[in-house]
Design a protein around this motif. Structure first.
Motif, PDB file in Angstrom:
ATOM      1  N   ASP A 139      52.757  64.438  26.444  1.00 19.48           N
ATOM      2  CA  ASP A 139      51.598  63.533  25.955  1.00 19.48           C
ATOM      3  C   ASP A 139      52.066  62.222  25.121  1.00 19.48           C
ATOM      4  N   GLU A 140      51.050  61.382  25.032  1.00 23.95           N
ATOM      5  CA  GLU A 140      51.480  60.075  24.298  1.00 23.95           C
ATOM      6  C   GLU A 140      51.474  60.520  22.738  1.00 23.95           C
ATOM      7  N   ARG A 141      52.801  59.928  22.037  1.00 23.77           N
ATOM      8  CA  ARG A 141      53.309  60.152  20.770  1.00 23.77           C
ATOM      9  C   ARG A 141      52.427  59.014  19.902  1.00 23.77           C
ATOM     10  N   VAL A 142      52.371  59.318  18.644  1.00 21.12           N
ATOM     11  CA  VAL A 142      51.619  58.610  17.626  1.00 21.12           C
ATOM     12  C   VAL A 142      52.861  57.880  16.790  1.00 21.12           C
ATOM     13  N   PRO A 143      53.061  56.495  17.208  1.00 19.69           N
ATOM     14  CA  PRO A 143      54.080  55.668  16.316  1.00 19.69           C
ATOM     15  C   PRO A 143      53.727  55.655  15.138  1.00 19.69           C
ATOM     16  N   LEU A 198      65.098  58.768  19.630  1.00 24.88           N
ATOM     17  CA  LEU A 198      66.056  58.241  18.719  1.00 24.88           C
ATOM     18  C   LEU A 198      65.150  58.087  17.385  1.00 24.88           C
ATOM     19  N   PHE A 199      65.674  58.531  16.305  1.00 23.33           N
ATOM     20  CA  PHE A 199      65.061  58.635  14.939  1.00 23.33           C
ATOM     21  C   PHE A 199      63.635  59.330  14.968  1.00 23.33           C
ATOM     22  N   ASP A 200      63.616  60.360  15.762  1.00 24.15           N
ATOM     23  CA  ASP A 200      62.102  60.800  16.125  1.00 24.15           C
ATOM     24  C   ASP A 200      61.344  61.201  14.970  1.00 24.15           C
ATOM     25  N   GLU A 201      61.674  61.579  13.801  1.00 23.10           N
ATOM     26  CA  GLU A 201      60.894  62.041  12.691  1.00 23.10           C
ATOM     27  C   GLU A 201      60.478  60.889  11.997  1.00 23.10           C
ATOM     28  N   TRP A 202      61.152  59.832  12.202  1.00 26.25           N
ATOM     29  CA  TRP A 202      60.769  58.623  11.522  1.00 26.25           C
ATOM     30  C   TRP A 202      59.714  57.544  12.239  1.00 26.25           C
ATOM     31  N   ARG A 203      59.929  57.903  13.514  1.00 23.23           N
ATOM     32  CA  ARG A 203      59.589  56.782  14.702  1.00 23.23           C
ATOM     33  C   ARG A 203      58.126  57.165  15.098  1.00 23.23           C
ATOM     34  N   TYR A 204      57.836  58.634  14.934  1.00 20.38           N
ATOM     35  CA  TYR A 204      56.447  59.041  15.226  1.00 20.38           C
ATOM     36  C   TYR A 204      55.787  59.885  14.116  1.00 20.38           C
ATOM     37  N   LEU A 205      54.485  59.728  13.868  1.00 22.91           N
ATOM     38  CA  LEU A 205      53.766  60.350  12.923  1.00 22.91           C
ATOM     39  C   LEU A 205      53.420  61.933  13.335  1.00 22.91           C
ATOM     40  N   ASP A 206      53.390  62.046  14.725  1.00 17.95           N
ATOM     41  CA  ASP A 206      53.366  63.605  15.272  1.00 17.95           C
ATOM     42  C   ASP A 206      54.604  64.296  15.391  1.00 17.95           C
ATOM     43  N   PRO A 207      54.773  65.639  15.325  1.00 18.29           N
ATOM     44  CA  PRO A 207      55.941  66.048  15.811  1.00 18.29           C
ATOM     45  C   PRO A 207      56.199  66.182  17.163  1.00 18.29           C
ATOM     46  N   GLY A 208      57.451  66.298  17.437  1.00 17.94           N
ATOM     47  CA  GLY A 208      57.945  66.208  18.890  1.00 17.94           C
ATOM     48  C   GLY A 208      58.786  67.348  19.277  1.00 17.94           C
ATOM     49  N   TYR A 209      58.746  67.659  20.637  1.00 17.12           N
ATOM     50  CA  TYR A 209      59.423  68.872  21.069  1.00 17.12           C
ATOM     51  C   TYR A 209      59.954  68.421  22.360  1.00 17.12           C
ATOM     52  N   PRO A 210      61.058  69.127  23.086  1.00 23.75           N
ATOM     53  CA  PRO A 210      61.572  68.923  24.136  1.00 23.75           C
ATOM     54  C   PRO A 210      60.704  68.995  25.509  1.00 23.75           C
ATOM     55  N   GLY A 211      60.568  68.047  26.314  1.00 17.47           N
ATOM     56  CA  GLY A 211      59.744  68.166  27.371  1.00 17.47           C
ATOM     57  C   GLY A 211      58.332  67.503  27.267  1.00 17.47           C
ATOM     58  N   GLN A 212      58.168  66.963  25.926  1.00 20.08           N
ATOM     59  CA  GLN A 212      56.848  66.374  25.707  1.00 20.08           C
ATOM     60  C   GLN A 212      56.434  65.533  26.740  1.00 20.08           C
TER      61      GLN A 212
END
Length: 220
Positions: free
Chosen positions: A58-62, A42-56
C-alpha cells in the motif's frame, strides 16, 4: 561491483549525529540476503509517518519534513551528515539500502569502523572531512537549492560549485577497489590461476592431504 572514478551529483543533508544502522534500515526489513529492494525502506521510521512492514504494497505516508522527501533533494547521490555515522550493529543491509536508493558518496566528520569498511564492499565512498568543513557544507546546501559537488576520486578531492577543492584521505587499497570495482571475492578470483597452480603442487608434494587412496591406517 560498480566502479567509481568521478561523480557530479546533488547533495542531500541529514543533519543528525550518531545515526545508527537500525535507523538506516530497521531490523524488520532484513528478511533477504539479496542486495536489492532495500532502498524504499531507507531511513524508514524518519521518512514515513505510518509504520512499515516487509512486503508492504500500500501507499506510504511520507514525512514532509524529512530531507529525502523534499523535491529539491530528489535524485541526490551524495549524503552529507554528521559524526559517527553508521554506528550500532554491523548489518551490511544498511549499505545495501543506501546503495539501492542511489547514494554513492557519504560525507561526514567520522564513521563507525565496521560501517566504514562495508562502504567499500558496496561501491560507496565514505569521505571524512573535519567538522568545520562539514558545517560550511551544510550551510551551503541549505542556502543554495540544487547544490552539487564534483567528486574526483583519483585526485581525492571534492570540488564545490565555487571551485574550492576539498581534499580527503583514503587508503590506497580501498581507493583501488572503488576505481576498479573490486571486492574481496573479485580480488581473490584475479589470482585464481596462481591458486590452482599452488593446489596442484600441493597435491604432488603432500598427496595424503587430498587423496583418500593415499591414506593408510596406522596402529595407535
Amino acid at each position: 561491483m560498480k566502479t567509481l572514478h568521478s561523480l557530479h551529483a546533488l547533495v542531500v543533508p541529514l543533519d543528525r549525529p550518531n545515526v545508527d544502522t537500525d535507523a538506516i534500515i530497521p531490523k524488520q526489513f532484513m528478511k533477504s540476503v539479496a542486495r536489492s529492494g532495500f532502498g524504499r525502506n531507507l531511513f524508514d521510521e524518519w521518512r514515513y509517518l505510518d509504520p512499515g512492514y516487509p512486503g508492504q504494497q500500500d501507499e506510504r505516508v511520507p514525512n514532509p519534513a524529512f530531507a529525502l522527501n523534499l523535491p529539491r533533494y530528489q535524485g541526490a547521490q551524495i549524503l552529507l551528515t554528521r559524526e559517527n555515522f553508521g554506528c550500532g550493529s554491523s548489518r551490511e543491509h544498511a549499505l545495501w539500502a543506501l546503495a539501492d536508493y542511489g547514494i554513492r558518496v557519504i560525507i561526514a566528520p567520522s564513521f563507525a569502523a565496521i560501517f566504514h569498511a562495508n562502504c567499500f564492499k558496496n561501491s560507496v565512498l565514505p569521505v571524512v572531512l573535519d567538522g568545520a568543513t562539514v558545517e560550511r557544507l551544510f550551510a551551503a546546501v541549505e542556502a543554495r537549492p540544487g547544490y552539487r559537488l564534483h567528486v574526483d576520486l583519483p585526485a581525492q578531492q571534492l570540488i564545490t560549485p565555487d571551485g574550492d577543492a576539498l581534499s580527503f584521505e583514503l587508503d590506497a587499497y580501498r581507493k583501488r577497489c572503488l576505481l576498479e570495482g573490486l571486492d574481496d571475492i573479485l580480488i581473490t578470483l584475479r589470482k585464481s590461476e596462481r591458486i590452482k597452480a599452488y593446489e596442484q603442487r600441493r597435491k604432488l608434494l603432500e598427496p595424503w592431504l587430498t587423496d583418500s587412496a593415499a591414506v593408510t591406517d596406522k596402529p595407535p
